[in-house]
Design an enzyme around this catalytic site. Structure first.
Site, PDB file in Angstrom:
ATOM      1  N   LYS A  48       0.799  -1.124   0.096  1.00  0.00           N
ATOM      2  CA  LYS A  48       0.024  -0.038   0.140  1.00  0.00           C
ATOM      3  C   LYS A  48       0.800   1.145  -0.010  1.00  0.00           C
ATOM      4  O   LYS A  48       0.448   2.074  -0.827  1.00  0.00           O
ATOM      5  CB  LYS A  48      -0.909  -0.257   1.238  1.00  0.00           C
ATOM      6  CG  LYS A  48      -2.154  -1.056   1.064  1.00  0.00           C
ATOM      7  CD  LYS A  48      -2.803  -1.283   2.360  1.00  0.00           C
ATOM      8  CE  LYS A  48      -3.933  -2.317   2.284  1.00  0.00           C
ATOM      9  NZ  LYS A  48      -4.696  -2.443   3.524  1.00  0.00           N
ATOM     10  N   GLN A  92      -4.476  -1.297   9.692  1.00  0.00           N
ATOM     11  CA  GLN A  92      -4.658  -2.574   9.244  1.00  0.00           C
ATOM     12  C   GLN A  92      -5.153  -3.805   9.966  1.00  0.00           C
ATOM     13  O   GLN A  92      -4.706  -3.783  11.200  1.00  0.00           O
ATOM     14  CB  GLN A  92      -3.027  -3.040   8.719  1.00  0.00           C
ATOM     15  CG  GLN A  92      -3.016  -4.317   7.852  1.00  0.00           C
ATOM     16  CD  GLN A  92      -3.557  -4.014   6.429  1.00  0.00           C
ATOM     17  OE1 GLN A  92      -3.602  -3.162   5.971  1.00  0.00           O
ATOM     18  NE2 GLN A  92      -4.154  -5.191   5.728  1.00  0.00           N
ATOM     19  N   ASP A 115     -10.975   3.074   4.261  1.00  0.00           N
ATOM     20  CA  ASP A 115     -11.355   1.801   4.132  1.00  0.00           C
ATOM     21  C   ASP A 115     -12.735   1.640   4.071  1.00  0.00           C
ATOM     22  O   ASP A 115     -13.182   0.557   3.779  1.00  0.00           O
ATOM     23  CB  ASP A 115     -10.728   0.973   5.619  1.00  0.00           C
ATOM     24  CG  ASP A 115      -9.473   0.114   5.227  1.00  0.00           C
ATOM     25  OD1 ASP A 115      -9.245  -0.098   4.054  1.00  0.00           O
ATOM     26  OD2 ASP A 115      -8.778   0.096   6.252  1.00  0.00           O
TER      27      ASP A 115
HETATM   28  N1  GUN Z   1      -6.925  -6.647   6.307  1.00  0.00           N
HETATM   29  C1  GUN Z   1      -7.371  -7.236   5.104  1.00  0.00           C
HETATM   30  N2  GUN Z   1      -8.014  -6.592   4.087  1.00  0.00           N
HETATM   31  C2  GUN Z   1      -7.812  -5.290   4.737  1.00  0.00           C
HETATM   32  C3  GUN Z   1      -8.339  -3.885   4.226  1.00  0.00           C
HETATM   33  O1  GUN Z   1      -8.795  -3.743   3.078  1.00  0.00           O
HETATM   34  N3  GUN Z   1      -8.117  -2.895   5.096  1.00  0.00           N
HETATM   35  C4  GUN Z   1      -7.530  -3.058   6.524  1.00  0.00           C
HETATM   36  N4  GUN Z   1      -7.582  -1.838   7.160  1.00  0.00           N
HETATM   37  N5  GUN Z   1      -7.233  -4.213   6.897  1.00  0.00           N
HETATM   38  C5  GUN Z   1      -7.418  -5.270   5.809  1.00  0.00           C
END
Ligand code: GUN
Length: 289
Positions: A48, A92, A115
């Site tokens: 990311k 995350q 998100d």
């Molecule tokens: N863990 C797995 N997928 C995601 C996501 O799209 N966002 C976040 N914050 N954590 C994750």
């Protein structure tokens, strides 16, 4: 035929990069919080932040120890909420067991919740209000299907997996009375019976359960569209690393039967990242309005 998520995501990232290059002043900024040593999360967060750099989004990474108190994490979020230079905040998941993820998600400013996990944004999605943030994976699947000109209206779509991150928001998007939507949606999960029959009835199957090779060719209708959200590590002695990454679909066999299928890796994953960049740019544009 393969849906090349990597190529579609690259096109979108180029569009985002061009938009950001034209910005006269401040650049968009994403803050990412990573708690603990969960190995897959470390990889996802690195991808990311690398993608941010590629398109000109500033990223701030806060790495916090697995023992951090919930209160301390909430303080970190609050500080980012109050920082006018931060447009997007992402914590995350998963978080260590002693931290309640709901408390943390609820503490994020909904206007910076790129998100789309905050209850305000979940509620906006469900009620058809278009100005909230939509979770990146379902949004990426929507954009991918749109770019492949796969019509969903009136189609039977089976979503396997009911997570807050993928299954539930995916179903909400598909059933909206909007341009992408109007599908007949079924959600299946570990308690569902007759899964094979449900699959055989479905024009589109979206699977996100984390079980390698779960969806087999006998379950799939001829000419169906298959979207594989799974990311699973399985042993493979022919690889130097000793493992390889596969999805939730028995790819080599299912591929022969369907109209479109997404590969793993290179399908949904890159689209998720592209949508995170898009949501961050959107948040930046909203803040400057
Ligand atoms: N863990 C797995 N997928 C995601 C996501 O799209 N966002 C976040 N914050 N954590 C994750």
């Amino acid at each position: 035929m393969l849906i090349d998520g990597k190529a579609i995501a690259a096109t979108i990232q180029k569009e985002i990069k061009d938009t950001i290059e034209q910005l006269p002043g401040r650049k968009p900024c994403l803050a990412v919080i990573l708690v603990g040593n969960h190995a897959p999360s470390q990889i996802y967060v690195r991808r990311k932040t690398e993608a941010c750099a590629e398109v000109g989004i500033i990223s701030i990474k806060r790495e916090l120890p697995p023992t951090i108190a919930e209160d301390h994490l909430l303080q970190e979020v609050k500080q980012l909420n109050n920082d006018p230079a931060v447009d997007g905040i992402l914590v995350q998941l998963p978080l260590p067991y002693h931290i309640n993820p709901m408390h943390v998600i609820n503490s994020i400013d909904p206007l910076k919740d790129v998100d789309g996990f905050h209850p305000i944004n979940v509620g906006k999605l469900l009620s058809g209000d278009r100005d909230g943030f939509i979770p990146c994976t379902p949004l990426g699947i929507k954009v991918m299907l749109e770019r492949m000109e796969v019509e969903v209206a009136g189609k039977h779509v089976l979503v396997i997996g009911r997570s807050n991150i993928v299954g539930k928001p995916m179903a909400a998007l598909l059933m909206q009375n909007q341009s992408f939507g109007n599908a007949t949606v079924t959600i299946a999960h570990r308690h569902s019976t007759q899964l094979k029959q449900l699959c055989q009835m479905s024009d589109i199957v979206i699977i996100a359960i984390g079980k390698p090779h779960f969806l087999t060719a006998d379950m799939v209708k001829e000419g169906a569209v298959i979207i594989d959200v799974g990311i699973n590590k399985i042993a493979d002695s022919s690889k130097k690393s000793g493992y390889r990454i596969v999805g939730d679909v028995d790819f080599p066999n299912v591929k022969k039967k369907c109209r479109y299928i997404t590969p793993v890796p290179g399908g949904v994953g890159p689209m998720t990242i592209a949508m995170l960049l898009q949501n961050t740019l959107q948040s930046f544009q909203n803040q400057d309005e």
